[in-house]
Design a protein around this motif. Structure first.
Motif, PDB file in Angstrom:
ATOM      1  N   THR A 115      53.057  50.769  49.626  1.00  8.03           N
ATOM      2  CA  THR A 115      53.261  49.385  49.212  1.00  8.03           C
ATOM      3  C   THR A 115      54.533  48.779  49.796  1.00  8.03           C
ATOM      4  O   THR A 115      54.532  47.626  50.235  1.00  8.03           O
ATOM      5  N   GLU A 116      55.613  49.559  49.850  1.00 11.15           N
ATOM      6  CA  GLU A 116      56.908  49.045  50.317  1.00 11.15           C
ATOM      7  C   GLU A 116      56.888  48.620  51.788  1.00 11.15           C
ATOM      8  O   GLU A 116      57.672  47.771  52.201  1.00 11.15           O
ATOM      9  N   VAL A 117      56.000  49.212  52.589  1.00  7.64           N
ATOM     10  CA  VAL A 117      55.981  48.909  54.029  1.00  7.64           C
ATOM     11  C   VAL A 117      54.662  48.279  54.476  1.00  7.64           C
ATOM     12  O   VAL A 117      54.455  48.044  55.664  1.00  7.64           O
ATOM     13  N   ALA A 118      53.782  47.992  53.541  1.00  3.97           N
ATOM     14  CA  ALA A 118      52.447  47.485  53.878  1.00  3.97           C
ATOM     15  C   ALA A 118      52.502  46.142  54.592  1.00  3.97           C
ATOM     16  O   ALA A 118      51.769  45.916  55.556  1.00  3.97           O
ATOM     17  N   GLU A 119      53.356  45.234  54.138  1.00  2.00           N
ATOM     18  CA  GLU A 119      53.427  43.902  54.756  1.00  2.00           C
ATOM     19  C   GLU A 119      53.875  44.005  56.217  1.00  2.00           C
ATOM     20  O   GLU A 119      53.327  43.338  57.095  1.00  2.00           O
ATOM     21  N   GLU A 120      54.863  44.850  56.476  1.00  2.00           N
ATOM     22  CA  GLU A 120      55.339  45.052  57.848  1.00  2.00           C
ATOM     23  C   GLU A 120      54.220  45.614  58.722  1.00  2.00           C
ATOM     24  O   GLU A 120      54.014  45.184  59.862  1.00  2.00           O
ATOM     25  N   ALA A 121      53.458  46.582  58.181  1.00  2.00           N
ATOM     26  CA  ALA A 121      52.348  47.167  58.941  1.00  2.00           C
ATOM     27  C   ALA A 121      51.282  46.110  59.245  1.00  2.00           C
ATOM     28  O   ALA A 121      50.775  46.046  60.366  1.00  2.00           O
ATOM     29  N   LYS A 122      50.943  45.274  58.270  1.00  2.00           N
ATOM     30  CA  LYS A 122      49.953  44.212  58.492  1.00  2.00           C
ATOM     31  C   LYS A 122      50.395  43.278  59.614  1.00  2.00           C
ATOM     32  O   LYS A 122      49.612  42.917  60.485  1.00  2.00           O
ATOM     33  N   ASN A 123      51.670  42.887  59.586  1.00  2.00           N
ATOM     34  CA  ASN A 123      52.188  41.968  60.601  1.00  2.00           C
ATOM     35  C   ASN A 123      52.131  42.596  61.996  1.00  2.00           C
ATOM     36  O   ASN A 123      51.795  41.929  62.971  1.00  2.00           O
ATOM     37  N   LEU A 124      52.459  43.872  62.086  1.00  2.00           N
ATOM     38  CA  LEU A 124      52.396  44.553  63.378  1.00  2.00           C
ATOM     39  C   LEU A 124      50.956  44.648  63.875  1.00  2.00           C
ATOM     40  O   LEU A 124      50.682  44.450  65.064  1.00  2.00           O
TER      41      LEU A 124
END
Length: 159
Positions: free
Chosen positions: A141-150
């Protein structure tokens, strides 16, 4: 340093969904190339099914031939291992060829007998694999947004 137990993959948000495993693998590879902490991701296959591809008819002759091939490789390995303990170098080749020959003979016998004992219940050769209808890349959850953007950037590159 305190280590937190990893989150179960099913509790993580989906950051990308792909129809093939290769697509999901390419996405995680892209994340890795982008210096993203990929140890915080997982690939989850959904709607699994077993696919058995029939390769052809299996006769006693083909079973014996397959057994001979497997036995030859095994015999060659045994001959090579025995040659490590042989007294002279001229025995190495003899041991390896003997291992190959006897391995092929015994492999053929076992292949023939093994197929004969099935009583015709399985007269075909096949290859089985598990495939999924879709492969989801999930991230903590903590890094999901960054992964989606990449992964959106990856989509732009491929599109």
């Amino acid at each position: 340093m305190t280590q937190h137990p990893p989150t179960a993959p099913l509790d993580r948000p989906v950051v990308g969904s792909y129809p093939t495993y290769e697509g999901a693998q390419r996405a995680v590879d892209f994340l890795s190339d982008s210096k993203f902490p990929v140890e915080r991701t997982a690939i989850i296959g959904s709607d699994l099914r077993m696919v058995e591809t029939v390769l052809g008819r299996l006769t006693r002759g083909r079973a014996a031939l397959a057994g001979a091939g497997s036995g030859a490789w095994f015999g060659l390995l045994i001959g090579l291992l025995l040659s490590l303990f042989a007294a002279g170098n001229h025995h190495v080749l003899v041991l390896m060829i003997s291992g190959l020959f006897y391995g092929a003979i015994f492999g053929a016998l076992f292949g023939f007998a093994g197929h004969a004992f099935t009583g015709g219940r399985r007269d075909f050769a096949s290859r089985s694999q598990i495939v999924a209808a879709r492969y989801d890349v999930v991230a903590e959850t903590e890094v999901a947004e960054e992964a989606k953007n990449l992964l959106i950037k990856l989509g732009w590159r491929q599109g």
